[in-house]
Design an enzyme around this catalytic site. Structure first.
Site, PDB file in Angstrom:
ATOM      1  N   ASP A   1      -0.349  -5.368   9.522  1.00  0.00           N
ATOM      2  CA  ASP A   1      -1.381  -4.413   9.131  1.00  0.00           C
ATOM      3  C   ASP A   1      -2.578  -5.248   8.688  1.00  0.00           C
ATOM      4  OD1 ASP A   1      -3.017  -2.510   8.137  1.00  0.00           O
ATOM      5  OD2 ASP A   1      -1.585  -1.642   6.726  1.00  0.00           O
TER       6      ASP A   1
ATOM      7  N   LYS B   1     -13.094  -0.908   6.246  1.00  0.00           N
ATOM      8  CA  LYS B   1     -13.658  -1.788   5.232  1.00  0.00           C
ATOM      9  C   LYS B   1     -14.666  -2.773   5.817  1.00  0.00           C
ATOM     10  CE  LYS B   1      -9.813  -0.903   4.246  1.00  0.00           C
ATOM     11  NZ  LYS B   1      -8.943   0.284   4.389  1.00  0.00           N
TER      12      LYS B   1
ATOM     13  N   TRP C   1       0.876  -1.178   0.000  1.00  0.00           N
ATOM     14  CA  TRP C   1       0.000   0.000   0.000  1.00  0.00           C
ATOM     15  C   TRP C   1       0.915   1.230   0.000  1.00  0.00           C
ATOM     16  CZ3 TRP C   1      -1.862   2.656   4.934  1.00  0.00           C
ATOM     17  CH2 TRP C   1      -2.820   3.633   4.655  1.00  0.00           C
TER      18      TRP C   1
HETATM   19  N1  PLA Z   1      -3.518  -0.512   5.387  1.00  0.00           N
HETATM   20  C1  PLA Z   1      -3.787  -0.962   4.162  1.00  0.00           C
HETATM   21  C2  PLA Z   1      -3.046  -2.152   3.650  1.00  0.00           C
HETATM   22  C3  PLA Z   1      -4.761  -0.327   3.366  1.00  0.00           C
HETATM   23  O1  PLA Z   1      -5.008  -0.781   2.161  1.00  0.00           O
HETATM   24  C4  PLA Z   1      -5.443   0.796   3.872  1.00  0.00           C
HETATM   25  C5  PLA Z   1      -6.463   1.529   3.058  1.00  0.00           C
HETATM   26  C6  PLA Z   1      -5.124   1.206   5.181  1.00  0.00           C
HETATM   27  C7  PLA Z   1      -4.153   0.536   5.909  1.00  0.00           C
HETATM   28  C8  PLA Z   1      -5.745   2.367   5.848  1.00  0.00           C
HETATM   29  O2  PLA Z   1      -7.076   2.381   5.916  1.00  0.00           O
HETATM   30  P1  PLA Z   1      -7.853   3.258   6.994  1.00  0.00           P
HETATM   31  O3  PLA Z   1      -6.906   4.266   7.525  1.00  0.00           O
HETATM   32  O4  PLA Z   1      -8.948   3.887   6.221  1.00  0.00           O
HETATM   33  O5  PLA Z   1      -8.297   2.289   8.003  1.00  0.00           O
HETATM   34  N2  PLA Z   1      -6.309   1.504   1.665  1.00  0.00           N
HETATM   35  C9  PLA Z   1      -7.308   2.088   0.756  1.00  0.00           C
HETATM   36  C10 PLA Z   1      -7.567   3.555   1.022  1.00  0.00           C
HETATM   37  C11 PLA Z   1      -8.632   1.377   0.895  1.00  0.00           C
HETATM   38  C12 PLA Z   1      -6.386   4.455   1.112  1.00  0.00           C
HETATM   39  O6  PLA Z   1      -5.484   4.403   0.282  1.00  0.00           O
HETATM   40  O7  PLA Z   1      -6.385   5.232   2.083  1.00  0.00           O
HETATM   41  C13 PLA Z   1      -6.798   1.856  -0.670  1.00  0.00           C
HETATM   42  O8  PLA Z   1      -7.528   2.168  -1.615  1.00  0.00           O
HETATM   43  O9  PLA Z   1      -5.687   1.329  -0.838  1.00  0.00           O
END
Ligand code: PLA
Length: 428
Positions: free
Chosen positions: A239, A275, A158
């Site tokens: 995570d 989510k 991510w």
């Molecule tokens: N960790 C991972 C691996 C994630 O994909 C995301 C969110 C988070 C943490 C953090 O989410 P939160 O802070 O909302 O709990 N990833 C998303 C959104 C869904 C983003 O980028 O913020 C994504 O589209 O990858």
């Protein structure tokens, strides 16, 4: 007099000049050296999608669940919890560590309903600003108490993981994870990196539904990873942003964590309700660190709170109440578990449909990985240039690494999407 007048005029002149200088410095030069920040690779996609007037547009960028009509979903369990709490509560501050009731229920999801570590009070845990906040709080904690350490992050991961540990000033390394040819896990390279890292290194692991690849180690591979972590004395930080979204069963999705716990690791976990409860904008989650004993857990928690205090003082109350209301009531919890399964199953169904559509169109490429991968995303293998064509020619919005948010696909747009993907990839 003439001399006095002249002096005054001169002083006036200086004042005006200085004034103008002050004016110009305060109106423009304070931030002259500030360059525009690069667009966020994920949230920037949503901005571009919203600005597109085309009626055909499709957003498979950010990982936000949509129903089969493409609409955001508020879970029934959440609606019911909100109904129950409406009007009943005050708006006082939560403690620095957040709602302990919420945290307790949240730990059960990760460590197991009957976890001895919960009973023995060995877990230092605080409510966090969703998963992002939990990761950041941990990164800051790592920097403060292990200032010379670094963090090993999977390649790819991510995108925000890099920002989080960068801003916490923890040096980063990557470890092998994805194998582009097989579009699966590069297990041997991953194991080599674990072995070759200095003893006692920090590793970030995605507990399930790896983002962006949708590729998770098998249970057997997790056991091997855990064993090797033990040999090397590494620290595992999980995570877990998608518990329930991989298999539809939160317990099953916590398997990686349970294996590490059985093997006696002292792990850290970031949990998020964005989510699996659809509480994206409520920013509710949890950071936990498993300690030697209760005394150490109390100490570590006090330091986590100390880190939170100057940043945001204490976390928001509404989302925490929704979560503790749902998880604290067996009936509501049952309803929630059913709803998580419905969301996960809809995504799994969309994987099959997307693959079938591409195969029906006679795509010369293999799309087996769409159904092999798991969780919210499909790492399609499309190039940034192919993604650019999807956006320009078909108004389909996704991240340039070729990640498709499966949750944005529905029975009405899957055909359109498959056709567009086939058009941009068929000559590859
Ligand atoms: N960790 C991972 C691996 C994630 O994909 C995301 C969110 C988070 C943490 C953090 O989410 P939160 O802070 O909302 O709990 N990833 C998303 C959104 C869904 C983003 O980028 O913020 C994504 O589209 O990858």
């Amino acid at each position: 007099m003439a001399g006095f007048g002249k002096a005054m005029a001169c002083r006036e002149h200086v004042r005006i000049r200085l004034g103008t200088r002050f004016m110009s410095s305060s109106s423009s030069s304070w931030w002259q050296s500030v360059e525009p920040a690069p667009k966020d690779p994920i949230l920037g996609v949503t901005e571009a999608f919203l600005a597109d007037p085309s009626p055909d547009k499709v957003n498979v960028g950010v990982g936000a669940y949509r129903d089969d009509n493409g609409k955001p979903v508020v879970l029934q369990s959440v609606r019911e919890a909100e109904r129950r709490i409406a009007g009943n509560l005050n708006m006082e501050y939560l403690p620095m560590g957040g709602s302990m009731k919420m945290v307790e229920e949240t730990l059960k999801l990760a460590y197991g309903e009957q976890s001895e570590f919960i009973k023995d009070k060995r877990i230092a845990a605080v409510q966090s600003l969703s998963g992002t906040g939990a990761c950041r709080l941990f990164a800051d904690f790592q920097k403060r108490f292990r200032p010379d350490s670094q963090i090993y992050i999977p390649d790819p991961t991510w995108a925000n993981h890099h920002n989080i540990w960068r801003d916490a000033q923890v040096p980063q390394r990557t470890y092998h994870y994805y194998h582009p040819e097989s579009k699966g896990l590069d297990f041997s390279a991953l194991m080599d990196d674990i072995k070759n890292a200095p003893n006692g290194s920090f590793f970030l692991l995605h507990a399930c539904a790896h983002n962006p690849t949708g590729v998770d180690p098998s249970e057997e591979q997790w056991r091997e990873i855990s064993h090797q972590f033990k040999v090397k004395g590494h620290f595992a930080f999980f995570d877990m942003a998608y518990q329930g979204f991989a298999s539809g069963d939160p317990d099953r999705d916590a398997k990686s964590i349970r294996i590490f716990l059985q093997d006696g690791h002292h792990i850290g976990i970031s949990q998020s309700y964005a989510k699996n409860m659809g509480l994206y904008g409520q920013r509710v989650g949890c950071l936990s660190v498993l300690c030697e004993d209760e005394k150490q857990a109390v100490t570590v928690k006090s330091q986590l709170q100390q880190l939170a205090r100057p940043m945001y003082s204490n976390p928001p109350v509404h989302g925490a109440l929704v979560v503790s209301t749902i998880l604290g009531d067996p009936e509501l919890k049952k309803l929630w578990l059913k709803e998580v399964k419905v969301m996960a199953d809809r995504i799994i169904g969309m994987r099959t449909m997307l693959r079938e559509n591409l195969e029906k169109l006679g795509s010369p490429l293999s799309w087996k990985h769409i159904t092999d991968q798991i969780g919210m995303f499909c790492y399609s293998g499309m190039t940034p240039e192919q993604v650019d064509r999807l956006t320009k020619e078909f108004h389909i919005y996704m991240t340039r690494n070729g990640r498709i948010s499966m949750a944005g696909i529905n029975t009405s747009n899957v055909g359109y999407l498959a056709n567009a993907i086939n058009e941009v990839t068929k000559s590859a």
